[in-house]
Write an enzyme that holds these catalytic residues in place. Structure first.
Site, short mmCIF file in Angstrom:
data_model
loop_
_atom_site.label_atom_id
_atom_site.label_comp_id
_atom_site.label_asym_id
_atom_site.label_seq_id
_atom_site.Cartn_x
_atom_site.Cartn_y
_atom_site.Cartn_z
N TYR A 68 -106.21 -48.13 -53.23
CA TYR A 68 -107.32 -47.28 -52.77
C TYR A 68 -108.55 -47.50 -53.65
O TYR A 68 -109.67 -47.68 -53.14
CB TYR A 68 -106.88 -45.81 -52.79
CG TYR A 68 -107.94 -44.84 -52.31
CD1 TYR A 68 -108.31 -44.78 -50.97
CD2 TYR A 68 -108.57 -43.96 -53.20
CE1 TYR A 68 -109.28 -43.88 -50.52
CE2 TYR A 68 -109.54 -43.06 -52.76
CZ TYR A 68 -109.88 -43.02 -51.43
OH TYR A 68 -110.85 -42.13 -50.99
N SER A 125 -115.74 -43.66 -52.99
CA SER A 125 -115.00 -42.58 -53.64
C SER A 125 -115.18 -42.70 -55.14
O SER A 125 -115.38 -43.80 -55.68
CB SER A 125 -113.51 -42.69 -53.31
OG SER A 125 -112.77 -41.83 -54.15
N1 LIG Z 1 -111.54 -35.84 -49.04
C1 LIG Z 1 -111.70 -36.33 -50.24
O1 LIG Z 1 -111.31 -35.70 -51.26
C2 LIG Z 1 -112.39 -37.65 -50.42
C3 LIG Z 1 -112.75 -38.03 -51.73
C4 LIG Z 1 -113.38 -39.25 -51.92
C5 LIG Z 1 -113.66 -40.06 -50.83
N2 LIG Z 1 -113.29 -39.68 -49.58
C6 LIG Z 1 -113.59 -40.59 -48.48
O2 LIG Z 1 -114.28 -39.91 -47.45
C7 LIG Z 1 -113.97 -40.50 -46.19
C8 LIG Z 1 -113.59 -39.39 -45.21
O3 LIG Z 1 -112.53 -38.67 -45.74
P1 LIG Z 1 -112.15 -37.20 -45.22
O4 LIG Z 1 -111.95 -36.37 -46.41
O5 LIG Z 1 -113.06 -36.76 -44.17
O6 LIG Z 1 -110.70 -37.55 -44.61
P2 LIG Z 1 -110.02 -37.18 -43.21
O7 LIG Z 1 -108.63 -37.72 -43.29
O8 LIG Z 1 -110.24 -35.74 -42.94
O9 LIG Z 1 -110.88 -38.03 -42.18
C9 LIG Z 1 -110.75 -39.43 -42.08
C10 LIG Z 1 -110.82 -39.80 -40.62
O10 LIG Z 1 -110.77 -41.24 -40.52
C11 LIG Z 1 -109.96 -41.54 -39.40
N3 LIG Z 1 -109.45 -42.92 -39.53
C12 LIG Z 1 -108.59 -43.39 -40.46
N4 LIG Z 1 -108.33 -44.70 -40.23
C13 LIG Z 1 -109.05 -45.04 -39.12
C14 LIG Z 1 -109.19 -46.24 -38.39
N5 LIG Z 1 -108.53 -47.37 -38.73
N6 LIG Z 1 -110.01 -46.25 -37.31
C15 LIG Z 1 -110.67 -45.13 -36.95
N7 LIG Z 1 -110.57 -43.97 -37.60
C16 LIG Z 1 -109.76 -43.91 -38.68
C17 LIG Z 1 -108.86 -40.49 -39.40
O11 LIG Z 1 -108.22 -40.37 -38.14
C18 LIG Z 1 -109.66 -39.25 -39.80
O12 LIG Z 1 -110.16 -38.56 -38.66
C19 LIG Z 1 -112.83 -41.50 -46.44
O13 LIG Z 1 -113.37 -42.81 -46.44
C20 LIG Z 1 -112.34 -41.14 -47.82
O14 LIG Z 1 -111.82 -42.24 -48.51
C21 LIG Z 1 -112.67 -38.49 -49.34
#
Ligand SMILES: NC(=O)c1ccc[n+]([C@@H]2O[C@H](COP(=O)([O-])OP(=O)(O)OC[C@H]3O[C@@H](n4cnc5c(N)ncnc54)[C@H](O)[C@@H]3O)[C@@H](O)[C@H]2O)c1
Length: 249
Positions: free
Chosen positions: A155, A140
């Site tokens: 985080y 991130s």
């Molecule tokens: N959305 C953003 O703005 C953003 C920005 C920077 C980084 N990210 C990173 O991108 C990645 C995906 O984020 P997203 O936006 O798709 O979020 P999201 O919440 O839509 O998806 C994350 C998924 O991970 C699953 N998850 C969480 N903990 C888990 C575990 N212990 N075991 C199995 N599954 C688990 C959740 O159930 C969910 O389906 C993350 O690592 C997040 O940190 C997201």
């Protein structure tokens, strides 16, 4: 068809608006067989209903070592091999330094670092059997800037850790033709913060992005496709910024 004949494991692939689900769709469109891993059973069930291309879903908490190993071995057995891992499962929290108790700290670190590490550790022997492969770790912009958008210190710690972990994996596994890269997304217009980010907050964040908008899960999926496919065959240990210019360094 950039991934024809490849088998890809995508963690955190349950959420309907998530990076993982978008990536699974895109990979399947490009000819890959995809394994969607998540601990949210309802989301996995929904993914199973809406996903028209061939795929399988696996209920697994990536932060649980026993489950992580068993799930990866099961996937390798079901598909006969693994070529690609998208290490994407992650959780976030806006708690300030004085509000973070040990349980919350552990939850963020156990999912984002320990979970990503253990899934990769379980996948590597299967990539070796294939004579190589690709791992993409989702970090991130918080790991580069010290949080500040939504995720805070725990985080940011976890996401900076992922950048170091991906580089170390890349160095160690390069001689075996296993490429490992990281992606550092900026803020996306999806439900990662579980409704805690209002339209007004999103508009404020977008106003600070040089491109003037938030990113989409599809744009992250596109970056995953590039790093997972042979299009990036000489790239390892890199961090790809997908942030609309919010962090240019
Ligand atoms: N959305 C953003 O703005 C953003 C920005 C920077 C980084 N990210 C990173 O991108 C990645 C995906 O984020 P997203 O936006 O798709 O979020 P999201 O919440 O839509 O998806 C994350 C998924 O991970 C699953 N998850 C969480 N903990 C888990 C575990 N212990 N075991 C199995 N599954 C688990 C959740 O159930 C969910 O389906 C993350 O690592 C997040 O940190 C997201």
């Amino acid at each position: 068809m950039l991934l024809k004949g490849k088998t890809a494991v995508i963690t955190g692939a349950g959420a309907a608006q998530g990076i993982g689900r978008a990536t699974a769709h895109l990979f399947a469109e490009h000819g890959a067989e995809v394994a969607l891993v998540d601990y949210d059973k309802a989301a996995l069930f929904d993914a199973g209903k809406t996903f028209m291309l061939p795929h399988r879903v696996y209920d697994c908490d990536v932060s649980n070592r026993t489950q992580a190993r068993a799930t990866i071995d099961r996937i390798a057995e079901d598909f006969g091999k693994i070529d690609i891992l998208i290490n994407n499962a992650g959780v976030v929290s806006p708690s300030l330094i004085d509000e973070i108790d040990e349980a919350e700290f552990d939850h963020i670190i156990d999912t984002n670092i320990k979970g990503n590490f253990m899934i990769a550790q379980a996948v590597v022997p299967h990539l070796r059997k294939q004579g190589g492969g690709a791992i993409v770790c989702i970090s991130s912009i918080a790991g580069q800037l010290g949080g500040g958008v939504f995720g805070r210190s725990h985080y940011a710690t976890s996401k900076a850790g992922i950048l170091g972990m991906a580089k170390a994996f890349a160095r160690e596994l390069a001689p075996e033709d296993i490429r490992v890269n990281a992606i550092a997304p900026g803020t996306l217009d999806n439900d990662f913060t579980k409704g805690r980010m209002t339209a007004e907050i999103k508009a404020k964040i977008a106003a600070n992005v040089p491109m003037g908008r938030l990113g989409t899960p599809q744009e992250l999926a596109n970056a995953c496709l590039f790093l997972a496919s042979d299009m990036s065959s000489y790239i390892t240990g890199a961090t790809l910024d997908v942030n609309g210019g919010l962090f240019i360094h």
